[in-house]
Design a protein around this motif. Structure first.
Motif, short mmCIF file in Angstrom:
data_model
loop_
_atom_site.label_atom_id
_atom_site.label_comp_id
_atom_site.label_asym_id
_atom_site.label_seq_id
_atom_site.Cartn_x
_atom_site.Cartn_y
_atom_site.Cartn_z
N HIS A 193 0.84 -1.20 0.00
CA HIS A 193 0.00 0.00 0.00
C HIS A 193 0.88 1.26 0.00
N GLU A 194 1.93 1.26 0.83
CA GLU A 194 2.81 2.44 0.90
C GLU A 194 3.59 2.62 -0.40
N HIS A 247 1.48 4.46 -2.76
CA HIS A 247 1.47 5.92 -2.64
C HIS A 247 2.63 6.53 -3.44
N GLU A 299 -5.99 6.68 -1.14
CA GLU A 299 -6.02 5.45 -0.35
C GLU A 299 -6.52 4.27 -1.17
N GLU A 353 -3.16 6.36 9.87
CA GLU A 353 -3.11 7.09 8.61
C GLU A 353 -4.34 6.75 7.76
N PHE A 354 -4.83 5.54 7.92
CA PHE A 354 -5.89 5.01 7.08
C PHE A 354 -7.27 5.52 7.50
ZN LIG Z 1 -2.32 5.23 2.72
#
Ligand SMILES: [Zn+2]
Length: 254
Positions: A137-138, A141, A190, A229-230
Motif C-alpha cells: 500500500h505504501e 502511494h 487510499e 493514517e488510514f
Molecule cells: Zn495510505
C-alpha cells in the motif's frame, strides 16, 4: 481607492488566475503505472530528494528507528521482495523501508520517492503477508505519486488564492475550496494505493486476501487515541474492503 487602480487590480488578479490554470494544464502527465492523468510539477529525482531529506525528521517524530536489526531486516526482505517482483522495479524510485520504534501509534506512511515507514505498533500485529500488504500500500502511494500531486495541487491553489486576493476579497473562499479538494484527493489516494498494493502482492507471490485482514486489524485497532493514517479523512474500512475484493478479482482473474 480610485476607480483606475481598482480595474488594474482586477486585471492583475485575472492574469494570475489565468496563469495558474495554464500552468496546471501544462503540468499534466499520464502516470505510466496507473494510467491516470495527474498534475505534477516536480520530477522523480526531486521526489526522491524530498523524501530523503525529510526521512530522518519523520523517523525522529516516531521515536527513531526500531533498535532490533533482525526485525528491520525482516521489513527489508518483504519490502524488497515486493519491489523486485513487481512494476515497482520499473519505476525510477529508490525504495527504502524503515521500522520505527513507536510501539503505541498504529501507522504506516510513505514519503515521495520511495521512503516507506511502518511503526512497531502496527508491525507487531501483522504476519508476513499482511506486512507485505501494508508495505505494498505504501509503495502504491509512491508509484501513484500522491505527495507530488498534492504539492502541485497546493501550489496551484496558492497561485489562485493570490490572484483572487489581488483582484478582490475572494481569497478566503478560494482557499476553502482548496482544502476540500486536498481531502477529496486523499480518499482517492487510499483506494488507488490499496489497489496497487493488491497488484504488488499478487506479482510477488503473496496472498492478496491478507490485505483484507489488514483492514480488519486496522478497524479493530482504531480507538479514540489511535488514529491510523488510514482513518479520519480516508474511506471507511468496509468501503475499502469492497474495493480490495474487486482489485483481487481484477488482477488474479478469479
Ligand atoms: Zn495510505
Amino acid at each position: 481607492m480610485r476607480r483606475g487602480s481598482w480595474k488594474i487590480r482586477i486585471l492583475i488578479g485575472l492574469a494570475i488566475v489565468v496563469f495558474a490554470f495554464i500552468q496546471r494544464c501544462s503540468n499534466q502527465e499520464e502516470n505510466p503505472y496507473t494510467g491516470r492523468v495527474q498534475n505534477i510539477n516536480i520530477t522523480a529525482e526531486q521526489e526522491i530528494a524530498i523524501g530523503l531529506q525529510s526521512a530522518p525528521e519523520m523517523a525522529q517524530q516516531h521515536g527513531g528507528l526500531y533498535p532490533d536489526e533482525r526485525m528491520q531486516s525482516l521489513v527489508d526482505a518483504v519490502g524488497h521482495r515486493l519491489v523486485q517482483n513487481s512494476i515497482a522495479r520499473e519505476t525510477p524510485y529508490e525504495f527504502q523501508f524503515h521500522l520505527l520504534a513507536d510501539d503505541r501509534t498504529i501507522n504506516a506512511f510513505a514519503l515521495p520517492g520511495g521512503q516507506c515507514f511502518i511503526t512497531y505498533a502496527l508491525f507487531s500485529q501483522l504476519n508476513e503477508s499482511q506486512l507485505a500488504g501494508v508495505l505494498g500500500h505504501e509503495i502504491g502511494h509512491v508509484i501513484g505519486r500522491h505527495s507530488a500531486e498534492r504539492i502541485a495541487e497546493s501550489s496551484f491553489w496558492q497561485t489562485l488564492t493570490m490572484g483572487a486576493s489581488v483582484g478582490g476579497d475572494m481569497g478566503g473562499l478560494v482557499s476553502g475550496i482548496g482544502q476540500n479538494t486536498l481531502l477529496k484527493n486523499g480518499r482517492g489516494d487510499e483506494l488507488e494505493s490499496d489497489e496497487l498494493g493488491v497488484l504488488l502482492m499478487i506479482q510477488s507471490g503473496y496472498d492478496p486476501n491478507e490485505m483484507i485482514k489488514v483492514m480488519q486489524i486496522l478497524k479493530r485497532a482504531a480507538g479514540p487515541n489511535r488514529v491510523p493514517e488510514f482513518q479520519s479523512t480516508h474511506p471507511d474500512p468496509e468501503n475499502r474492503i469492497e474495493k480490495i475484493r474487486e482489485a483481487i478479482k481484477k488482477y488474479s482473474g478469479r
